[in-house]
Write an enzyme that holds these catalytic residues in place. Structure first.
Site, PDB file in Angstrom:
ATOM      1  N   THR A 135      -3.130  -2.218   8.027  1.00  0.00           N
ATOM      2  CA  THR A 135      -2.495  -0.966   7.618  1.00  0.00           C
ATOM      3  C   THR A 135      -3.307  -0.226   6.565  1.00  0.00           C
ATOM      4  O   THR A 135      -3.617   0.964   6.710  1.00  0.00           O
ATOM      5  CB  THR A 135      -1.074  -1.234   7.095  1.00  0.00           C
ATOM      6  OG1 THR A 135      -0.293  -1.838   8.136  1.00  0.00           O
ATOM      7  CG2 THR A 135      -0.402   0.057   6.666  1.00  0.00           C
ATOM      8  N   GLN A 171       0.438   1.006  13.011  1.00  0.00           N
ATOM      9  CA  GLN A 171       0.422   1.721  11.742  1.00  0.00           C
ATOM     10  C   GLN A 171      -0.889   2.502  11.639  1.00  0.00           C
ATOM     11  O   GLN A 171      -1.958   1.955  11.892  1.00  0.00           O
ATOM     12  CB  GLN A 171       0.542   0.752  10.568  1.00  0.00           C
ATOM     13  CG  GLN A 171       1.801  -0.103  10.582  1.00  0.00           C
ATOM     14  CD  GLN A 171       1.644  -1.408  11.327  1.00  0.00           C
ATOM     15  OE1 GLN A 171       0.725  -1.563  12.133  1.00  0.00           O
ATOM     16  NE2 GLN A 171       2.531  -2.350  11.069  1.00  0.00           N
ATOM     17  N   ASP A 194       3.693   5.177   9.340  1.00  0.00           N
ATOM     18  CA  ASP A 194       3.044   4.953   8.043  1.00  0.00           C
ATOM     19  C   ASP A 194       2.102   6.094   7.664  1.00  0.00           C
ATOM     20  O   ASP A 194       0.974   5.868   7.211  1.00  0.00           O
ATOM     21  CB  ASP A 194       2.267   3.627   8.051  1.00  0.00           C
ATOM     22  CG  ASP A 194       3.186   2.407   8.113  1.00  0.00           C
ATOM     23  OD1 ASP A 194       4.405   2.599   8.280  1.00  0.00           O
ATOM     24  OD2 ASP A 194       2.689   1.285   8.003  1.00  0.00           O
ATOM     25  N   ASP A 221       8.750   4.694   9.212  1.00  0.00           N
ATOM     26  CA  ASP A 221       8.397   4.440   7.803  1.00  0.00           C
ATOM     27  C   ASP A 221       7.295   5.379   7.323  1.00  0.00           C
ATOM     28  O   ASP A 221       6.345   4.958   6.643  1.00  0.00           O
ATOM     29  CB  ASP A 221       7.926   2.990   7.628  1.00  0.00           C
ATOM     30  CG  ASP A 221       8.943   1.968   8.120  1.00  0.00           C
ATOM     31  OD1 ASP A 221      10.143   2.268   8.088  1.00  0.00           O
ATOM     32  OD2 ASP A 221       8.531   0.870   8.541  1.00  0.00           O
TER      33      ASP A 221
END
Length: 375
Positions: A135, A171, A194, A221
């Site tokens: 990530t 992500q 993300d 998210d």
């Protein structure tokens, strides 16, 4: 994600080198106009009329000191540099390490659609030397230095799930910011999962960050991390998806505030809109990472308009059942809009008027007052 080729195509899609990806993100309404501008640096001078020796000019066509943002950052060896960036699409990754403090990036046209820093790494993207990026490594732009400021710039990651069906690490970070006193004015953050990683350099470091008049979009998210961050007059937009059969499509916020940090994310005088069906998004879920199982994520959303895309009956959910959202520090105050309707009170914790008096930007940011530098 093929939902990108839909009714919003006209507001997206301009990267000629990656047409499908450009159609997926709200990058800009037209091609970069740098070459046609007689004054590509606007009111910020030029290399020939440099009044500040620490001002560096970036122009993709060669009219500046550098043609890439990455090279300009590398040359800014020390503190207090300003990068004046001409309109263009800068397809590259950029990292500002902790030594390059008090740096400012200015989008010279004063329109964030004109200056775009974009790349397409994801967590599951293979690295040339083996392994995958993860990530953090997927970020198009990473800022670790204290005192960073950006104005009128788009930070984007145009990696798409639909183009990589075999990749599980989806992500794809547009911006990871970890420094203290990091401010973003009139910027855009574009991605899917993300998108904006508002974090700190270490678990015990409480980094303060300020986002004013900014726009962020995504699905899962897409604003997350452990920073003490204030989002003021910002617009968060949730995207549609065709790869899922039903709700929820995703989550706007996923804070991971350290348990020792009394202040996490504050969202104030902002709005949350959606291009997804009504009720298909959760406002937030707590992220308790395996590296910090004592985290107590904190999010306060106040005086903000929540559109119909937010599930009003159950706006919060768990990321892991071992860490229920009810045990975290989630609260609201005087929000409006269809997504703010209180139909099940126990699902919508509210601040009292007395508590709200301490849920302010000044309380979060202390002696740092970045809103006084707003343009």
């Amino acid at each position: 994600m093929l939902s990108q080729h839909r009714r919003s195509l006209s507001r997206r899609g301009f990267l000629t080198a990656s047409a499908a990806a450009g159609a997926a993100l709200g990058l800009a309404s037209g091609p970069a106009r740098a070459a046609a501008r007689p004054r590509p640096f606007g009111r910020y001078g030029s290399p020939a009329a440099r009044t500040d020796p620490k001002a560096l000019y970036v122009h993709p066509g060669g009219a500046g000191d550098f043609t890439t943002v990455r090279d300009a950052v590398a040359a800014a060896n020390g503190s207090g540099y300003t990068l004046v960036i001409a309109p263009g699409v800068y397809r590259q990754t950029v990292a500002v390490d902790p030594t390059r403090t008090e740096m400012t990036w200015i989008g010279a046209s004063e329109n964030p659609r004109d200056v775009v820093i974009v790349y397409d790494n994801a967590a599951g993207t293979p690295k040339p030397d083996g392994g995958t990026y993860g990530t953090s490594g997927s970020a198009t732009t990473t800022v670790q230095a204290d005192g960073f400021t950006a104005r009128w710039i788009t930070f984007a990651n145009d990696w798409l799930r639909a183009d990589h069906p075999g990749v599980s690490g989806t992500q794809a970070v547009a911006l990871k910011v970890q420094g203290d006193r990091s401010a973003f004015h009139h910027c855009r953050f574009l991605g899917h999962q993300d998108t904006l990683y508002a974090d700190s350099m270490a678990l015990g470091t409480f980094a303060r960050q300020y986002f004013a008049h900014c726009y962020a979009e995504g699905d899962v998210d897409f604003v997350f991390g452990r920073a003490t961050a204030v989002f003021e007059h910002c617009h968060f937009r949730t995207l549609s998806r065709t790869d899922l059969p039903g709700a929820p499509y995703g989550f706007v916020f996923a804070p991971s505030t350290a348990g020792a940090n009394p202040l996490g994310y504050l969202v104030t005088r902002s709005r949350v809109s959606s291009e997804a069906p009504d009720g298909f998004y959760k406002l937030a879920r707590p992220w308790v990472p395996s590296s910090d199982t004592t985290a107590r994520p904190m999010l306060t959303v106040r005086n903000t308009w929540l559109g119909p895309g937010i599930d009003a009956a159950a706006p919060y959910t768990n990321m892991r059942d071992a860490h229920p959202w009810q045990s975290m520090r989630f609260a609201e105050y005087r929000n409006t809009g269809p997504g703010a309707r209180i139909t099940i009170p126990e699902n919508r914790p509210q601040l009292t008027a007395e508590q709200a008096r301490s849920a302010t930007r000044a309380a979060h940011l202390g002696d740092w007052e970045p809103w006084k530098d707003a343009c």
